[in-house]
Design a protein around this motif. Structure first.
Motif, mmCIF file in Angstrom:
data_model
loop_
_atom_site.group_PDB
_atom_site.id
_atom_site.type_symbol
_atom_site.label_atom_id
_atom_site.label_comp_id
_atom_site.label_asym_id
_atom_site.label_seq_id
_atom_site.Cartn_x
_atom_site.Cartn_y
_atom_site.Cartn_z
ATOM 1 N N HIS A 20 0.834 -1.208 0.000
ATOM 2 C CA HIS A 20 0.000 0.000 0.000
ATOM 3 C C HIS A 20 0.867 1.255 0.000
ATOM 4 N N TRP A 21 1.875 1.273 0.871
ATOM 5 C CA TRP A 21 2.761 2.443 0.940
ATOM 6 C C TRP A 21 3.504 2.663 -0.374
ATOM 7 N N SER A 22 4.050 1.584 -0.951
ATOM 8 C CA SER A 22 4.854 1.730 -2.168
ATOM 9 C C SER A 22 4.009 2.250 -3.330
ATOM 10 N N GLU A 23 2.725 1.855 -3.356
ATOM 11 C CA GLU A 23 1.852 2.363 -4.423
ATOM 12 C C GLU A 23 1.603 3.855 -4.247
ATOM 13 N N LEU A 24 1.392 4.291 -3.014
ATOM 14 C CA LEU A 24 1.201 5.719 -2.745
ATOM 15 C C LEU A 24 2.458 6.514 -3.078
ATOM 16 N N MET A 25 3.616 5.973 -2.692
ATOM 17 C CA MET A 25 4.875 6.677 -2.939
ATOM 18 C C MET A 25 5.190 6.721 -4.433
ATOM 19 N N GLU A 26 4.933 5.613 -5.118
ATOM 20 C CA GLU A 26 5.163 5.606 -6.571
ATOM 21 C C GLU A 26 4.293 6.660 -7.252
ATOM 22 N N ASN A 27 3.045 6.752 -6.832
ATOM 23 C CA ASN A 27 2.148 7.741 -7.427
ATOM 24 C C ASN A 27 2.656 9.161 -7.186
ATOM 25 N N LEU A 28 3.157 9.414 -5.976
ATOM 26 C CA LEU A 28 3.715 10.731 -5.664
ATOM 27 C C LEU A 28 4.908 11.046 -6.555
ATOM 28 N N LEU A 29 5.822 10.089 -6.690
ATOM 29 C CA LEU A 29 7.030 10.327 -7.485
ATOM 30 C C LEU A 29 6.709 10.477 -8.973
ATOM 31 N N ARG A 30 5.711 9.748 -9.442
ATOM 32 C CA ARG A 30 5.277 9.916 -10.843
ATOM 33 C C ARG A 30 4.692 11.309 -11.048
#
Length: 207
Positions: A20-30
């Motif tokens: 869950h965290w990695s998906e949120l962080m990936e979205n932020l970085l994208r």
């Protein structure tokens, strides 16, 4: 004026629920246009090769952006997690280290997914549950399955709900299946329809 980075809300990682965290962080970085630094990494120049002024400027800019990504990652984790990352040269190395430590291996994920599949199959609406409560339970399991790389289309969730409602909704299910194309119905559309019928039942019970 440049964007105030302090206003960026960084998803916090406490060592649990990595997917869950990695998906949120990936979205932020994208959204920041920085994901390639995690996905591909920095291409270091060949030792001994001379860079042109333009190439050197581009490389310096990339390294600055990589520091920015690391800044976001460091803000997301606590000191205990930070100290577990021994190599912190680039944001890609930091990200891969977190993934390796907390992402789980394929065998563990397969076991978890099998458990979630069983949980999904045995779900059944209880007499005491409302439509909203039952949908929350079904979609929670479905979303966990998606997070573990299961292909979970809306149609599968819709069909699951229609099969497992209480007897009170039997005629409603028949009506929906006869009047609508269930294969194109969204989860929200089905829930909205059932909530309306549920409200009608409650009004009848009061009369």
């Amino acid at each position: 004026m440049s964007e105030d980075k302090s206003l960026t809300k960084i998803p916090h990682f406490d060592g649990q629920h990595y997917d869950h965290w990695s998906e949120l962080m990936e979205n932020l970085l994208r959204a920041k246009g920085l994901w390639s630094l995690v996905e591909i990494g920095i291409q270091e120049p060949i030792i001994g090769s001379a860079l042109s002024t333009t190439q050197q400027a581009q490389h310096d800019d990339t390294k600055m952006k990589d520091h920015q990504v690391k800044h976001y990652l460091y803000q997301a984790i606590d000191r205990v997690t930070f100290e577990q990352i021994l190599d912190r040269r680039t944001s890609k190395i930091v990200w891969d280290s977190l993934k390796s430590k907390f992402g789980g291996n394929a065998k563990v994920k397969k076991s978890l997914l099998n458990t979630l599949r069983r949980d999904f199959e045995i779900l059944q609406m209880k007499q005491s549950e409302s439509i909203t409560e039952y949908f929350a339970k079904v979609t929670s399991v479905a979303n966990q399955m998606r997070s573990n790389e299961e292909t979970m289309q809306d149609t599968k969730v819709v069909e699951k709900v229609l099969r497992t409602l209480t007897e009170m909704f039997t005629y409603v299910v028949v009506s929906i299946e006869e009047s609508k194309d269930v294969s194109t119905m969204t989860i929200d559309e089905l829930q909205s329809s059932l909530v309306v019928h549920e409200a009608k039942f409650k009004r009848l019970d009061k009369t």
